[in-house]
Design a protein around this motif. Structure first.
Motif, PDB file in Angstrom:
ATOM      1  N   GLN A 326      18.999  63.272  47.836  1.00 33.91           N
ATOM      2  CA  GLN A 326      20.174  63.574  48.431  1.00 33.91           C
ATOM      3  C   GLN A 326      20.766  61.607  48.716  1.00 33.91           C
ATOM      4  N   TRP A 327      20.233  60.522  49.778  1.00 35.12           N
ATOM      5  CA  TRP A 327      20.234  59.857  50.119  1.00 35.12           C
ATOM      6  C   TRP A 327      20.092  58.458  49.623  1.00 35.12           C
ATOM      7  N   LEU A 328      18.606  58.823  49.068  1.00 35.26           N
ATOM      8  CA  LEU A 328      17.424  57.448  48.961  1.00 35.26           C
ATOM      9  C   LEU A 328      18.254  57.248  47.549  1.00 35.26           C
ATOM     10  N   PRO A 329      18.039  55.590  47.367  1.00 35.65           N
ATOM     11  CA  PRO A 329      18.015  55.014  45.924  1.00 35.65           C
ATOM     12  C   PRO A 329      16.945  55.286  45.137  1.00 35.65           C
ATOM     13  N   ALA A 330      16.373  55.671  43.751  1.00 36.96           N
ATOM     14  CA  ALA A 330      15.398  56.533  43.313  1.00 36.96           C
ATOM     15  C   ALA A 330      14.328  55.318  43.999  1.00 36.96           C
ATOM     16  N   SER A 331      14.275  53.206  44.035  1.00 32.00           N
ATOM     17  CA  SER A 331      13.283  52.793  44.034  1.00 32.00           C
ATOM     18  C   SER A 331      13.341  52.906  45.400  1.00 32.00           C
ATOM     19  N   MET A 332      14.236  53.399  46.376  1.00 29.34           N
ATOM     20  CA  MET A 332      12.978  53.363  47.492  1.00 29.34           C
ATOM     21  C   MET A 332      12.400  54.714  47.933  1.00 29.34           C
ATOM     22  N   LYS A 333      12.659  55.720  46.907  1.00 27.18           N
ATOM     23  CA  LYS A 333      12.180  57.196  47.286  1.00 27.18           C
ATOM     24  C   LYS A 333      10.516  56.636  47.795  1.00 27.18           C
ATOM     25  N   PRO A 464      24.417  42.243  61.346  1.00 25.32           N
ATOM     26  CA  PRO A 464      25.812  42.239  60.901  1.00 25.32           C
ATOM     27  C   PRO A 464      25.944  43.254  59.879  1.00 25.32           C
ATOM     28  N   ALA A 465      24.672  42.601  58.918  1.00 26.05           N
ATOM     29  CA  ALA A 465      24.163  43.972  57.556  1.00 26.05           C
ATOM     30  C   ALA A 465      24.831  44.677  58.553  1.00 26.05           C
ATOM     31  N   LEU A 466      23.360  44.966  59.250  1.00 30.64           N
ATOM     32  CA  LEU A 466      23.828  47.043  59.095  1.00 30.64           C
ATOM     33  C   LEU A 466      24.976  46.919  59.752  1.00 30.64           C
ATOM     34  N   THR A 467      25.185  46.227  60.831  1.00 31.11           N
ATOM     35  CA  THR A 467      26.948  46.963  61.599  1.00 31.11           C
ATOM     36  C   THR A 467      28.350  47.369  60.627  1.00 31.11           C
ATOM     37  N   GLN A 468      28.039  46.308  59.551  1.00 30.47           N
ATOM     38  CA  GLN A 468      28.887  46.348  58.255  1.00 30.47           C
ATOM     39  C   GLN A 468      28.081  47.828  57.252  1.00 30.47           C
ATOM     40  N   ALA A 469      27.173  48.187  57.162  1.00 34.42           N
ATOM     41  CA  ALA A 469      26.913  49.080  56.149  1.00 34.42           C
ATOM     42  C   ALA A 469      27.377  50.556  56.775  1.00 34.42           C
ATOM     43  N   LEU A 470      27.047  50.138  58.801  1.00 34.58           N
ATOM     44  CA  LEU A 470      27.304  51.279  59.062  1.00 34.58           C
ATOM     45  C   LEU A 470      29.412  52.062  60.246  1.00 34.58           C
ATOM     46  N   ALA A 471      29.360  50.234  59.318  1.00 37.15           N
ATOM     47  CA  ALA A 471      31.157  50.565  59.818  1.00 37.15           C
ATOM     48  C   ALA A 471      31.697  51.250  58.333  1.00 37.15           C
ATOM     49  N   ARG A 472      30.689  50.778  57.009  1.00 37.97           N
ATOM     50  CA  ARG A 472      31.357  50.933  55.361  1.00 37.97           C
ATOM     51  C   ARG A 472      31.364  52.801  55.470  1.00 37.97           C
ATOM     52  N   PHE A 473      29.755  53.283  55.647  1.00 32.23           N
ATOM     53  CA  PHE A 473      29.883  54.157  55.960  1.00 32.23           C
ATOM     54  C   PHE A 473      30.874  55.266  56.442  1.00 32.23           C
ATOM     55  N   LYS A 483      26.556  56.535  49.971  1.00 38.89           N
ATOM     56  CA  LYS A 483      24.453  56.663  49.447  1.00 38.89           C
ATOM     57  C   LYS A 483      24.335  55.035  49.790  1.00 38.89           C
ATOM     58  N   GLN A 484      25.025  54.315  49.206  1.00 37.85           N
ATOM     59  CA  GLN A 484      24.724  52.346  49.018  1.00 37.85           C
ATOM     60  C   GLN A 484      25.114  52.291  49.910  1.00 37.85           C
ATOM     61  N   ALA A 485      25.600  52.244  51.776  1.00 44.27           N
ATOM     62  CA  ALA A 485      25.734  52.002  52.531  1.00 44.27           C
ATOM     63  C   ALA A 485      24.455  52.559  53.137  1.00 44.27           C
ATOM     64  N   VAL A 486      23.880  54.225  53.118  1.00 43.07           N
ATOM     65  CA  VAL A 486      22.333  54.063  53.534  1.00 43.07           C
ATOM     66  C   VAL A 486      21.426  53.256  52.613  1.00 43.07           C
ATOM     67  N   ALA A 487      21.786  52.260  51.815  1.00 38.26           N
ATOM     68  CA  ALA A 487      20.892  52.399  51.112  1.00 38.26           C
ATOM     69  C   ALA A 487      20.935  50.575  51.715  1.00 38.26           C
ATOM     70  N   THR A 488      21.459  49.925  52.014  1.00 42.23           N
ATOM     71  CA  THR A 488      22.471  48.977  52.778  1.00 42.23           C
ATOM     72  C   THR A 488      21.154  48.898  54.422  1.00 42.23           C
ATOM     73  N   MET A 489      21.497  49.971  55.177  1.00 42.65           N
ATOM     74  CA  MET A 489      21.197  50.553  55.938  1.00 42.65           C
ATOM     75  C   MET A 489      19.256  50.271  55.519  1.00 42.65           C
ATOM     76  N   VAL A 490      18.859  51.063  55.263  1.00 46.36           N
ATOM     77  CA  VAL A 490      17.424  51.600  54.570  1.00 46.36           C
ATOM     78  C   VAL A 490      16.338  50.186  54.281  1.00 46.36           C
ATOM     79  N   SER A 491      17.441  49.023  53.504  1.00 43.95           N
ATOM     80  CA  SER A 491      16.356  48.154  53.252  1.00 43.95           C
ATOM     81  C   SER A 491      16.696  46.963  54.483  1.00 43.95           C
ATOM     82  N   THR A 492      17.654  47.213  54.949  1.00 47.09           N
ATOM     83  CA  THR A 492      17.970  46.024  56.555  1.00 47.09           C
ATOM     84  C   THR A 492      16.601  46.375  57.510  1.00 47.09           C
TER      85      THR A 492
END
Lengths: 547, 328
Positions: A326-333, A464-473, A483-492
């Motif tokens: 449900q949450w990970l983009p296909a590229s990271m699965k 900051p990138a992660l903190t922003q992604a948390l706020a967007r979520f 889902k997009q916000a989670v992708a940012t959290m994971v990649s960061t």
């Protein structure tokens, strides 16, 4: 009139005797839960911090608005029958279940729900999930069956906590002026069971005959038995003295399931074990160093040695398997950590950590790196094994480590005050979506200066990138944006590696199926395999059937 | 009486030292109770709870260390021990009240029993020296005494509770019985057998050896030879001359052992999930439950001090040299 009264006396006596007999009757089907810990005095106050109230309070007597499955986020209606977020995600409207009665016969209504939440506002010490601190501004019953929650700022993940708050009756709790120290010896809830008996050894609840779910529960009583450790609890399950226990044993396959056809277990992965880096200390403050170290660790080997094949290596994304689809983009699965000691060696050198002639890794100042301590709990064999494998792996790239075994309080204190080098622990704060783990692990609010206790940001890492992604979520209820916000959290996090996800971590449900069927399992995951002191266990008590 | 007065003064002073240590030691343990609790839930308790918990436990505004210390001493003197953190909001005194009878009942009784049984066998073993049974006793006693408490308890549990189902696996009672009924008593006894056996078997050996040595010493004394020469009966010699004199040193040790009942309870109570003070002390230490820890420590200190004081007092009665205040 005389003969009647002459008859009445013996009749009354007989009725009284029959009544007493009925009371003294033991319930016919009793579902028995064994606990691997002791409880203390009788306390059934659902707002008491921690699980220091008796288990029954959370799982059998009091109900919540919804049950959110911690594995997949699936929402089951309980006292709430539906919910909607407003467009700006600042208003949540919940419809409540009609026809529900409290144990004392009074009708349940939306007013009780509004009262409960406002009660938490009145007594902030009861607000364990920080609802009012995190933006809740008002809760009102806007009709007999509707409650409206208003927020100062959008914070959709708060729904999980809101949904899990026990609802108490206004007509009783409005009288209680010291809710913090109130022990609630005669609890009145809406749940499937009513309180019956307490002792230091066992607690019993009886089936609520007026429960709103007709026909359920199928058992007449639930009994909790106290023991003092996993071994004692396991023995009771093996002997058939208990039907269910939440018991973390090293080998559920060989040590339990293999012992007979009635012994089964369900250990769904709901968290991971991590190697935390203390990012306030050099060289762990250097992301390049952390990344290189992460590549040097063979997590498959770690999992195999620590859990003998029962639990697997953790996904590098730290998103648990049940949430990946449900949450990970296909590229990271399905990303598993890439173990490559040669690459790690090169990366360390490239980052400025050269080796000397003796093969020792040097710091950026040219002096050999000290022996780093890996903090684990004293005697926790699984963590000690992990630390050993990590140590062997790091030795190959010239980094020396030692295992630092500490008792419980020093262990948790060391992690929380950032006085460690590296430490092995679980994800502090998991939930029905990956947001909860990343929020508790890396949000600035849950960090603290070195030496002060941080609630859960153990690695003291923020970005900051992660903190922003948390706020967007938080700000949206749109699954795609989340889902997009989670992708940012994971990649960061995967880029900066403030931790290395080592192995899966699971719930520990053990069943003895000789008397009951319909336990939650991988084939029938109606709850998340959660322990008996959280609301999810209620679904088990509602669904288990006598054979 | 200056002897007893002096002893009493020492008791008060030691109590103050114990109270002060009691105040300092928990604060030297790293970590804080809330952190320990958050960690204990392994991710299941919301980190947001920290603020609420701190407030709930009254840990938010404690004042300076000095203020805390005098506040603590004052509360101790008033008998206010606060509320447990691990079993919030139950007052610590309630927990002690609930747990102490079980510990005193189980460990207290078995300590006395093991003293009586061990001493009786010790007396027999020394008195009947040369006999087959009497000479076999000391090595057996040494073996049992050196056996680890914990290991022996687990062995009993495995053999008689798990394999044979003769006794329950743990706890102190079957649930849901009406107190003081015959079923209640039988349940109580069945639950007590294995833990009691553990203590008696492992502790009696020590008393046997002590008593045997004492008796042997006494038997070598001149007054015994004199008593025999006077033609006194064996029974009279045993009762009036041997037993009394041999008991005196054992008695001191016994007084101390009684004081340590609470502390010694930890192992047995942990293995058998027996809800006494030892178990709660263990849990208090693990959960950084300062108030509960402090009161149990205080309880132990008091028990040891009072037991010592009583032994001192009895010595004054029993031993004229002590009473006269002479040191030789």
């Amino acid at each position: 009139m005389k003969p009647v009264s002459r008859l009445a006396a013996p009749l009354a006596l007989l009725t009284a005797a029959l009544g007493a007999y009925a009371l003294a009757q033991q319930p016919t089907t009793t579902f028995t839960v064994v606990r691997s810990s002791q409880w203390g005095a009788q306390n059934l106050n659902p707002f008491t911090p921690g699980d220091q109230h008796l288990q029954a309070t959370n799982s059998a007597i009091y109900e919540t608005l919804f049950y959110v499955n911690g594995l997949n986020g699936k929402v089951t209606n309980v006292l709430g029958t539906g919910y909607t977020w407003s467009k700006d995600n600042k208003t949540l409207t919940v419809t409540t279940r009609p026809g529900v009665k409290w144990h004392d016969g009074q009708a349940f209504s939306a007013n009780d729900v509004a009262f409960t939440f406002n009660y938490l506002k009145q007594y902030p010490a009861l607000d364990l999930s920080g609802l009012w601190k995190n933006g809740l501004t008002s809760v009102k019953a806007s009709g007999p069956g509707t409650v409206t929650f208003t927020f100062a700022r959008a914070n959709t993940p708060i729904f999980f906590y809101l949904a899990g708050t026990p609802i108490v009756p206004q007509h009783l709790w409005s009288q209680i002026k010291d809710p913090l120290t109130y022990t609630n010896s005669k609890p009145v809830g809406t749940g499937p069971f009513t309180f019956d008996a307490y002792s230091l050894q066992a607690v019993r609840v009886l089936k609520n005959p007026n429960y709103w779910m007709r026909g359920q529960p199928y058992v007449d009583a639930v009994v909790w038995r106290a023991t003092n450790g996993n071994d004692a609890a396991l023995l009771q399950l093996l002997k058939g003295e208990a039907d269910y226990g939440y018991v973390g044993i090293p080998d559920p396959k060989g040590g339990y399931a293999a012992k007979g056809p009635n012994y089964s277990y369900w250990w769904p992965t709901n968290n991971s074990n991590f190697l935390y880096f203390n990012t306030t200390k050099a060289p762990f403050s250097d992301p390049a160093f952390r990344r290189a170290v992460a590549t040097a660790i063979n997590t498959r080997d770690v999992a195999l040695k620590a859990y003998s094949g029962v639990l697997a290596a953790a996904p590098a994304s730290a998103v648990i398997p049940a949430q990946q689809a449900q949450w990970l983009p296909a590229s990271m699965k399905g990303l598993t950590p890439k173990y490559d000691p040669a690459a790690a060696d090169r990366a360390l050198t490239a980052a400025g950590y050269r080796k000397n002639a003796q093969g020792q890794r040097l710091g950026k100042d040219g002096r050999p790196l000290p022996t780093f301590k890996i903090l684990v709990g004293a005697g926790w064999t699984d963590f000690i094994t992990m630390a050993q494998v990590v140590g062997d792996n790091l030795k190959k790239v010239g980094i020396n480590t030692s295992i630092d075994q500490q008792t419980w309080s020093s262990y948790s204190g060391g992690l929380q005050t950032a006085t460690y080098d590296m430490g092995i622990s679980w994800g502090w704060g998991n939930g029905p979506t990956p947001y909860y783990l990343f929020y508790s692990s890396f949000s600035p609010e849950l960090s603290a200066p070195v030496g002060k206790t941080a609630p859960s940001n153990l690695s003291r890492y923020t970005n900051p990138a992660l903190t922003q992604a948390l706020a967007r979520f938080r700000a949206t209820s749109d699954p795609a944006a989340q889902k997009q916000a989670v992708a940012t959290m994971v990649s960061t996090v995967m880029k900066d590696m403030p931790w290395v996800p080592l192995t899966d971590r699971a719930q520990f449900s053990l069943y003895n199926t000789s008397r009951f069927t319909n336990f939650p399992t991988a084939q029938n995951p109606y709850n998340d395999g959660s322990p008996d002191d959280v609301p999810g266990a209620r679904l088990m008590y509602l669904n288990v059937k006598p054979k | 009486m200056p002897y007893l007065l002096r002893k009493f003064g020492i008791l008060l002073f030691t109590l103050w030292v114990a109270l002060t240590l009691n105040f300092i030691l928990p604060r030297l343990v790293p970590g804080d109770p809330i952190g320990a609790m958050i960690a204990k839930y392994q991710g299941r308790l919301d980190p947001q709870a920290v603020t609420a918990l701190t407030k709930a436990y009254g840990l938010d505004n404690q004042g300076t260390l000095i203020e805390q210390y005098f506040g603590y001493l004052g509360r101790m003197l008033r008998g206010d021990f606060g509320r447990s953190i691990g079993q919030f909001p139950t007052p610590v005194s309630d927990i002690i009240g609930q747990a102490a009878p079980w510990t005193i009942g189980l460990i207290g009784v078995t300590t006395i029993l093991s003293f009586l049984i061990g001493s009786a066998f010790g007396l027999y073993s020394a008195w009947r020296r040369g006999g087959r049974v009497a000479d076999a006793l000391p090595p057996l006693a040494l073996f049992l005494n050196s056996m680890p408490y914990f290991w022996f308890a687990l062995l009993l549990l495995y053999l008689f509770a798990y394999k044979q189902s003769l006794f329950p696996l743990g706890n102190n009672l079957d649930p849901f019985l009406t107190p003081w009924t015959p079923q209640w008593w039988s349940s109580l006894l069945r639950h007590a057998v294995l833990p009691a056996l553990t203590i008696i078997v492992t502790a009696a050996g020590g008393w046997l050896i002590t008593m045997r040595n004492n008796v042997m010493n006494v038997m070598g004394e001149d007054y015994l030879a004199f008593a025999r020469a006077k033609g006194l009966s064996e029974g009279r010699i045993l009762n009036r001359y041997v037993l009394r004199n041999a008991l005196l040193p054992s008695f001191t040790a016994f007084g101390i052992a009684l004081g340590f009942v609470v502390g010694g309870a930890i192992f047995v109570e942990t293995v058998f999930s027996y809800p006494g003070l030892g178990l709660y002390l263990y849990q208090a230490v693990v959960g950084l439950d300062y108030p509960l820890m402090q009161e149990i420590f205080l309880f132990i200190a008091l028990a040891v001090l009072v037991a010592n004081f009583i032994v001192d007092a009895l010595y004054a009665v029993l031993d004229p040299r002590v009473r006269d205040g002479r040191t030789t």
